[in-house]
Motif scaffolding. Structure first.
Motif, mmCIF file in Angstrom:
data_model
loop_
_atom_site.group_PDB
_atom_site.id
_atom_site.type_symbol
_atom_site.label_atom_id
_atom_site.label_comp_id
_atom_site.label_asym_id
_atom_site.label_seq_id
_atom_site.Cartn_x
_atom_site.Cartn_y
_atom_site.Cartn_z
ATOM 1 N N VAL A 81 8.694 36.946 6.891
ATOM 2 C CA VAL A 81 9.151 35.935 5.938
ATOM 3 C C VAL A 81 9.537 36.525 4.588
ATOM 4 C CG1 VAL A 81 7.753 34.170 7.070
ATOM 5 C CG2 VAL A 81 6.819 35.390 5.098
ATOM 6 N N ALA A 82 9.056 37.738 4.274
ATOM 7 C CA ALA A 82 9.361 38.309 2.959
ATOM 8 C C ALA A 82 10.855 38.562 2.745
ATOM 9 C CB ALA A 82 8.561 39.586 2.732
ATOM 10 N N PRO A 83 11.589 39.212 3.688
ATOM 11 C CA PRO A 83 13.014 39.457 3.454
ATOM 12 C C PRO A 83 13.839 38.189 3.225
ATOM 13 C CG PRO A 83 12.222 40.899 5.187
ATOM 14 C CD PRO A 83 11.120 39.927 4.905
ATOM 15 N N PRO A 84 13.710 37.124 4.056
ATOM 16 C CA PRO A 84 14.497 35.923 3.755
ATOM 17 C C PRO A 84 14.122 35.284 2.422
ATOM 18 C CG PRO A 84 12.956 35.510 5.560
ATOM 19 C CD PRO A 84 12.987 36.985 5.332
ATOM 20 N N LEU A 85 12.866 35.372 2.042
ATOM 21 C CA LEU A 85 12.475 34.817 0.744
ATOM 22 C C LEU A 85 13.138 35.589 -0.397
ATOM 23 C CD1 LEU A 85 8.662 34.115 1.309
ATOM 24 C CD2 LEU A 85 10.521 32.445 1.196
ATOM 25 N N ILE A 86 13.174 36.919 -0.261
ATOM 26 C CA ILE A 86 13.783 37.749 -1.311
ATOM 27 C C ILE A 86 15.288 37.535 -1.366
ATOM 28 C CG2 ILE A 86 14.202 40.126 -2.062
ATOM 29 C CD1 ILE A 86 11.504 40.856 -0.734
ATOM 30 N N VAL A 87 15.944 37.626 -0.206
ATOM 31 C CA VAL A 87 17.406 37.477 -0.168
ATOM 32 C C VAL A 87 17.804 36.052 -0.508
ATOM 33 C CG1 VAL A 87 19.456 37.654 1.290
ATOM 34 C CG2 VAL A 87 17.631 39.343 1.504
ATOM 35 N N GLY A 88 17.056 35.069 0.008
ATOM 36 C CA GLY A 88 17.363 33.678 -0.300
ATOM 37 C C GLY A 88 17.298 33.389 -1.787
ATOM 38 N N ALA A 89 16.297 33.943 -2.451
ATOM 39 C CA ALA A 89 16.196 33.772 -3.900
ATOM 40 C C ALA A 89 17.362 34.462 -4.613
ATOM 41 C CB ALA A 89 14.860 34.329 -4.390
ATOM 42 N N ALA A 90 17.790 35.622 -4.087
ATOM 43 C CA ALA A 90 18.890 36.361 -4.706
ATOM 44 C C ALA A 90 20.210 35.601 -4.638
ATOM 45 C CB ALA A 90 19.039 37.726 -4.036
ATOM 46 N N VAL A 91 20.418 34.810 -3.591
ATOM 47 C CA VAL A 91 21.670 34.057 -3.456
ATOM 48 C C VAL A 91 21.536 32.646 -4.007
ATOM 49 C CG1 VAL A 91 22.351 35.400 -1.443
ATOM 50 C CG2 VAL A 91 21.159 33.236 -1.106
ATOM 51 N N GLY A 92 20.363 32.327 -4.573
ATOM 52 C CA GLY A 92 20.189 31.050 -5.240
ATOM 53 C C GLY A 92 19.974 29.858 -4.336
#
Length: 470
Positions: free
Chosen positions: A31-42
């Motif tokens: 779950v960490a990668p989608p949380l990081i990338v999802g936050a990066a794309v807003g």
């Protein structure tokens, strides 16, 4: 003839509990990668939950491909697949370079599809490198896998938010310590199935102990939907841009390198050494899972090293147990409420269990190195330099800050950098001809052995060293 433990089918209850333990061990990493990338794309909170569930769903599909296999796809080993951390930095870079934020995820998905398909085609050629992975290389890489993962466990043990006032507080560390102690006690004083699921029981116990600390938040569970499906192309159809594709092709090479090392490590642990054919099939599963993942809004998939530690510790080697874990991942992806329920486990509790899991991986690497022939000078040098290179990103995270971003994808991963160093050094010392006059064995502790012998004899003096002694 009895089935190999890898092909053994356990009783249903034991299969389910052991599979759930694998999910618990790798959940935070998925779950960490989608949380990081999802936050990066807003992304909004709803879309972020959707992206996380999609990555769990696609991790389950990739795990099915790896454990059960079809045709020449799948290593058919107890191998868990999930979103690779190697892709996080380049994916956030792609998002930052996209003019329209709504195009960021489609561009990432397009690059993952192409990179995955190219990796699938390259798998049989890449697998031929197996002869360059003798025990001195695999032992070094397995050790680095464990050592590289331990800082993750230490970070979890301190809490979920480094900016919080209680990050690393005595309360947070106590939760990690309680979980670790429970796991150790269960491993020491229980037998059979209870001993094998000690990590899962430790996570449950740690979560229960955390309730009085007020760190359990059930709001996400109450607000989540019971059923949800990762609808294809939810964020838009894939877009194909050359720079993004090239960036993730490098990630594929890194992931294939790590997966090769992981398969060799797991093969040693379960008693079914991974040969060239197995590695090719495993790499096909990795890359095909990655290519299919964007269809359901997921990212690039790769083997999860932390689950190798779980196999090493529990000695449950059945690939069907891990396939059951893949089934739980699929169900989690289809049930947002279940995703939220597992998310309730406090990060320090995960950290306490992670110390055991990741430490077990490092211990397995040391066991392999014992068999690698470290009485030879060349092997000692290979291990020494490779470990040093692999530990650089852990002890000095900004060591390669002046290097190009593409090079840092490899260099900033201790596992990848150490693996490359070990393979190259093994090639130089063992495949390109030996140095003339090189000694076959090394005895760096000769003097120490003489001192110890003298004290055992009661002499109390250090004998003079023979000048002729090498």
């Amino acid at each position: 003839m009895a089935a190999h433990p890898v092909d053994e089918k356990l009783p249903a209850l034991k299969m389910a509990a052991s599979g759930l333990q694998h999910v618990a061990a790798m959940y935070a990493g998925v779950v960490a990668p989608p949380l990081i990338v999802g936050a990066a794309v807003g992304l909004t909170g709803t879309d972020l939950t959707f992206l996380t569930g999609a990555c769990l769903f696609t991790a389950g599909i990739a795990t099915f491909l790896q454990t059960l296999g079809i045709w020449k796809i799948g290593a058919r080993l107890p191998f868990v697949n999930g979103v690779t951390f190697a892709g996080v930095a380049p994916m956030t870079a792609i998002a930052a370079s996209t003019d329209d934020p709504s195009d960021a995820l489609p561009v990432i998905f397009g690059a993952v599809v192409v990179a995955g398909l190219l990796g699938f085609l390259a798998a049989p050629f890449f697998s031929k490198a197996v002869r360059f992975f003798p025990p001195v290389v695999t032992g070094t890489v397995i050790t680095l896998i464990g050592v590289s993962l331990l800082p993750v466990a230490f970070g979890w043990a301190q809490g979920p938010d480094p900016a919080a006032d209680d990050y690393g507080s005595a309360a947070q560390l106590s939760l990690a310590g309680v979980t670790l102690v429970v796991v150790l006690l269960l491993r020491r004083f229980t037998r059979g199935f209870v001993k094998q699921i000690a990590v899962l029981l430790g996570l449950i116990a740690g979560t229960l102990v955390a309730i009085p600390f007020g760190v359990i938040d059930l709001t996400p569970v109450l607000d989540a939907d019971v059923i949800g499906f990762p609808a294809p192309f939810h964020f838009g159809a894939p877009q194909f841009r050359l720079a993004a594709i090239l960036s993730l092709c490098v990630v594929v090479v890194v992931s294939m390198t790590e997966s090769t090392a992981d398969m060799l490590a797991l093969g040693e642990i379960v008693g079914r050494p991974a040969d060239e054919r197995t590695i090719a099939a495993g790499l096909r599963a990795d890359t095909l899972g990655s290519a299919l993942s964007p269809l359901f809004n997921g990212f690039m998939c790769s083997a999860f090293a932390q689950n190798i530690g779980l196999v090493a510790m529990t000695r449950i080697r059945s690939r069907f147990v891990v396939a059951t874990g893949g089934g739980f991942l699929v169900l989690l992806g289809l049930c947002p409420m279940a995703v939220s329920l597992i998310a309730v486990v406090p990060r320090p509790v995960l950290g306490g269990a992670g110390v055991v899991l990741f430490g077990s991986v490092a211990a397995s690497g040391i066991q392999t190195l014992v068999r690698a022939g470290l009485d030879k000078d060349d092997n000692v040098l290979i291990v020494a330099v490779s470990l040093a290179v692999g530990i650089i990103p852990i002890t000095a995270p900004h060591f390669y800050h002046a290097f190009p971003r593409t090079a840092r994808i490899v260099l900033d991963s201790g596992i990848s950098a150490g693996c490359v160093a070990a393979v190259l050094l093994n090639l130089v010392f063992h495949h390109l001809g030996r140095r003339r006059g090189a000694e076959e064995t090394s005895r760096p502790m000769d003097a120490g052995e003489e001192i110890a012998a003298a004290h055992r004899a009661g002499a109390g003096v250090v004998p003079e060293r023979d000048p002729a002694m090498p």
